[in-house]
Motif scaffolding. Structure first.
Motif, PDB file in Angstrom:
ATOM      1  N   ARG A  47      65.432  31.459  86.014  1.00  0.00           N
ATOM      2  CA  ARG A  47      66.553  31.371  86.954  1.00  0.00           C
ATOM      3  C   ARG A  47      66.513  30.007  87.647  1.00  0.00           C
ATOM      4  N   ALA A  48      65.880  29.049  86.961  1.00  0.00           N
ATOM      5  CA  ALA A  48      65.801  27.665  87.441  1.00  0.00           C
ATOM      6  C   ALA A  48      66.640  26.804  86.505  1.00  0.00           C
ATOM      7  N   ASP A  49      67.659  26.161  87.024  1.00  0.00           N
ATOM      8  CA  ASP A  49      68.606  25.412  86.192  1.00  0.00           C
ATOM      9  C   ASP A  49      67.935  24.323  85.379  1.00  0.00           C
ATOM     10  N   ALA A  50      66.851  23.713  85.914  1.00  0.00           N
ATOM     11  CA  ALA A  50      66.242  22.557  85.250  1.00  0.00           C
ATOM     12  C   ALA A  50      65.211  22.931  84.195  1.00  0.00           C
ATOM     13  N   LEU A  51      64.887  24.218  84.061  1.00  0.00           N
ATOM     14  CA  LEU A  51      63.836  24.621  83.116  1.00  0.00           C
ATOM     15  C   LEU A  51      64.385  25.685  82.174  1.00  0.00           C
ATOM     16  N   ALA A  52      64.554  25.290  80.915  1.00  0.00           N
ATOM     17  CA  ALA A  52      65.199  26.170  79.945  1.00  0.00           C
ATOM     18  C   ALA A  52      64.214  27.134  79.299  1.00  0.00           C
ATOM     19  N   VAL A  53      64.719  28.302  78.972  1.00  0.00           N
ATOM     20  CA  VAL A  53      63.945  29.267  78.183  1.00  0.00           C
ATOM     21  C   VAL A  53      63.554  28.608  76.854  1.00  0.00           C
ATOM     22  N   GLY A  54      62.322  28.821  76.436  1.00  0.00           N
ATOM     23  CA  GLY A  54      61.818  28.246  75.191  1.00  0.00           C
ATOM     24  C   GLY A  54      60.951  27.022  75.399  1.00  0.00           C
ATOM     25  N   THR A  55      61.019  26.406  76.585  1.00  0.00           N
ATOM     26  CA  THR A  55      60.180  25.237  76.869  1.00  0.00           C
ATOM     27  C   THR A  55      58.712  25.640  76.859  1.00  0.00           C
ATOM     28  N   ARG A  56      57.879  24.839  76.190  1.00  0.00           N
ATOM     29  CA  ARG A  56      56.442  25.108  76.135  1.00  0.00           C
ATOM     30  C   ARG A  56      55.721  24.128  77.055  1.00  0.00           C
ATOM     31  N   LEU A  57      54.824  24.661  77.900  1.00  0.00           N
ATOM     32  CA  LEU A  57      54.170  23.857  78.923  1.00  0.00           C
ATOM     33  C   LEU A  57      52.654  24.032  78.872  1.00  0.00           C
ATOM     34  N   TYR A  58      51.955  22.893  78.910  1.00  0.00           N
ATOM     35  CA  TYR A  58      50.496  22.897  79.037  1.00  0.00           C
ATOM     36  C   TYR A  58      50.144  22.733  80.509  1.00  0.00           C
ATOM     37  N   GLY A  59      49.155  23.514  80.963  1.00  0.00           N
ATOM     38  CA  GLY A  59      48.741  23.365  82.355  1.00  0.00           C
ATOM     39  C   GLY A  59      47.780  24.438  82.815  1.00  0.00           C
ATOM     40  N   PHE A  60      47.799  24.689  84.109  1.00  0.00           N
ATOM     41  CA  PHE A  60      46.834  25.513  84.844  1.00  0.00           C
ATOM     42  C   PHE A  60      47.430  26.899  85.044  1.00  0.00           C
ATOM     43  N   TYR A  61      46.759  27.926  84.509  1.00  0.00           N
ATOM     44  CA  TYR A  61      47.290  29.283  84.526  1.00  0.00           C
ATOM     45  C   TYR A  61      46.234  30.273  85.014  1.00  0.00           C
ATOM     46  N   PRO A  62      46.664  31.471  85.395  1.00  0.00           N
ATOM     47  CA  PRO A  62      45.693  32.530  85.668  1.00  0.00           C
ATOM     48  C   PRO A  62      45.231  33.164  84.356  1.00  0.00           C
ATOM     49  N   MET A  63      44.096  33.838  84.381  1.00  0.00           N
ATOM     50  CA  MET A  63      43.629  34.573  83.210  1.00  0.00           C
ATOM     51  C   MET A  63      44.458  35.857  83.131  1.00  0.00           C
ATOM     52  N   ALA A  64      45.656  35.711  82.611  1.00  0.00           N
ATOM     53  CA  ALA A  64      46.632  36.796  82.608  1.00  0.00           C
ATOM     54  C   ALA A  64      47.664  36.520  81.519  1.00  0.00           C
ATOM     55  N   GLU A  65      48.593  37.450  81.361  1.00  0.00           N
ATOM     56  CA  GLU A  65      49.595  37.288  80.314  1.00  0.00           C
ATOM     57  C   GLU A  65      50.747  36.375  80.722  1.00  0.00           C
ATOM     58  N   SER A  66      51.021  36.263  82.024  1.00  0.00           N
ATOM     59  CA  SER A  66      52.166  35.463  82.427  1.00  0.00           C
ATOM     60  C   SER A  66      51.995  34.944  83.850  1.00  0.00           C
ATOM     61  N   LEU A  67      52.875  34.013  84.221  1.00  0.00           N
ATOM     62  CA  LEU A  67      52.861  33.409  85.549  1.00  0.00           C
ATOM     63  C   LEU A  67      54.291  33.091  85.948  1.00  0.00           C
ATOM     64  N   ILE A  68      54.639  33.369  87.194  1.00  0.00           N
ATOM     65  CA  ILE A  68      55.930  32.966  87.737  1.00  0.00           C
ATOM     66  C   ILE A  68      55.731  31.694  88.556  1.00  0.00           C
ATOM     67  N   ILE A  69      56.545  30.673  88.270  1.00  0.00           N
ATOM     68  CA  ILE A  69      56.479  29.427  89.019  1.00  0.00           C
ATOM     69  C   ILE A  69      57.846  29.107  89.616  1.00  0.00           C
ATOM     70  N   THR A  70      57.819  28.208  90.584  1.00  0.00           N
ATOM     71  CA  THR A  70      59.052  27.650  91.149  1.00  0.00           C
ATOM     72  C   THR A  70      59.097  26.194  90.700  1.00  0.00           C
ATOM     73  N   PRO A  71      59.763  25.912  89.580  1.00  0.00           N
ATOM     74  CA  PRO A  71      59.637  24.592  88.960  1.00  0.00           C
ATOM     75  C   PRO A  71      60.520  23.517  89.593  1.00  0.00           C
ATOM     76  N   GLU A  72      59.919  22.353  89.721  1.00  0.00           N
ATOM     77  CA  GLU A  72      60.651  21.137  90.068  1.00  0.00           C
ATOM     78  C   GLU A  72      60.420  20.182  88.901  1.00  0.00           C
ATOM     79  N   VAL A  73      61.484  19.701  88.284  1.00  0.00           N
ATOM     80  CA  VAL A  73      61.372  18.918  87.057  1.00  0.00           C
ATOM     81  C   VAL A  73      61.693  17.458  87.348  1.00  0.00           C
ATOM     82  N   SER A  74      60.765  16.559  86.937  1.00  0.00           N
ATOM     83  CA  SER A  74      60.935  15.127  87.174  1.00  0.00           C
ATOM     84  C   SER A  74      61.880  14.526  86.139  1.00  0.00           C
ATOM     85  N   SER A  75      62.261  13.266  86.359  1.00  0.00           N
ATOM     86  CA  SER A  75      63.140  12.579  85.418  1.00  0.00           C
ATOM     87  C   SER A  75      62.478  12.403  84.053  1.00  0.00           C
TER      88      SER A  75
END
Length: 354
Positions: free
Chosen positions: A80-108
């Protein structure tokens, strides 16, 4: 959503848990994990969870139970974030869990930062997510296993150079069999004009492995600290083993010019209250060196150098690293416990593929 909860007081105790997936608020996105690595680094996150704040990244609703952070790759499966499309794959810091909800801010440049209120004041490097496109599983695995550790290795070597190695003629690396330790040894060894020795400390079980890497001038076991030369030294401690630190400080005395605490892979032998001779150990916090270099060199330069350094060692990783892939989140607790108990093989890297 399934997750692995860890007892925050007894970090070898874990339990599988399931909780209902929360509905997304406007501006949020759900990231579903595809794979993540487990290394001794994750044990350090748990052991220093309160002291440094790692438990704050992914809070739970169960007192005394935390989510250990991991590095991995996830796909945006709902947004539900206009700047982050479904299907985007991201490398980073996650919990040991199946999923994570973030509030994304996308740079240029397309990089994503989680600006959720509870993460705003936490170190920025852990809140940043990098788009990886359609990489292969093998590429994802190597990145997740090695990049966080080798980034710390490179930053340690940069920090030592930044401080003229405190005038030392020998750099002593504790737990040199750890991936962060061996990475530091390799980056130090790239300096072919160096006027200092690289000495690796490790267990008798792992001595042959460290010697085989060829990055250390000398490899000693923990019970041979008295063989360290009596000349000016820096100790970079990846293990946090209090007995080793006491012996090393006592042996080197005034020759020890700096004692850096990096990891707590030997968390069960860690004792911050122990009395030490000579210099007082200081904690090395990699995000602080990143922030310093970003201020000095401008945005992006330290990130470029970290990436270049990672690629140099990743290209040769198959010579000394075997990646073991484990299927499903249910496999994570056993792998994590082996790492926490110190029974894992240093030549192996572990990936949980969901």
């Amino acid at each position: 959503m399934k997750r692995v909860l860890t007892d925050q007081q007894k970090i070898t105790d874990t339990q599988m848990d399931a909780t209902a997936e929360a509905a997304l608020e406007q501006g949020e996105a759900r990231l579903t994990l595809e794979s993540f690595a487990l290394t001794a680094n994750n044990v350090t996150y748990a052991a220093s969870g309160f002291a440094i704040g790692y438990w704050k990244f992914f809070p739970t609703d169960i007192p005394g139970q935390g989510l250990v952070p991991v590095w991995g790759v996830a796909r945006v499966t709902d947004s539900r974030a206009d700047a982050l499309a479904v299907g985007t794959r991201l490398y980073g810091f996650y919990p040991m869990a199946e999923s994570l909800i973030i509030t994304p801010e996308v740079s240029s440049r397309g990089n994503v930062t989680d600006v959720a209120p509870h993460r705003i004041d936490l170190p920025a490097v852990y809140n940043s997510y990098v788009p990886v496109g359609d990489t292969t599983p093998e590429q994802d695995h190597i990145r997740s296993v090695l990049q966080p550790l080798l980034a710390t290795s490179y930053l340690l070597s940069d920090w030592l150079e930044d401080n003229q190695r405190f005038g030392a003629k020998q750099i002593i690396v504790g737990s040199a069999s750890s991936k962060t330790g061996l990475g530091l040894c390799k980056y130090l060894a790239e300096n072919t004009a160096r006027d200092f020795q690289i000495i690796g400390l490790t267990s008798a079980r792992n001595r042959a492995f460290v010697q085989g890497l060829g990055a250390c001038d000398t490899v000693l076991t923990y019970d041979n600290i008295e063989q360290l030369p009596s000349r000016d030294a820096v100790y970079v401690d990846m293990s946090g083993n209090a007995d080793v630190k006491v012996a090393l400080h006592a042996h080197l005395g005034s020759h020890l010019k700096h004692s850096a605490a990096v990891g707590i892979s030997h968390w069960d032998a860690f004792n911050p209250a122990v009395e030490l001779e000579g210099v007082k150990p200081e904690f090395f916090f990699a995000p602080a060196q990143i922030a310093k270099r970003r201020k000095e060199w401008g945005a992006g330069e330290i990130d470029r150098r970290i990436t270049d350094a990672f690629m140099r060692l990743a290209d040769e990783a198959s010579d000394w690293l075997s990646v073991k892939v484990h299927k499903g989140l249910d496999a994570a607790p056993a792998v994590y416990r082996d790492l926490a108990n110190g029974t894992s093989n240093p030549s192996e890297g572990h990936v949980i593929r969901l």
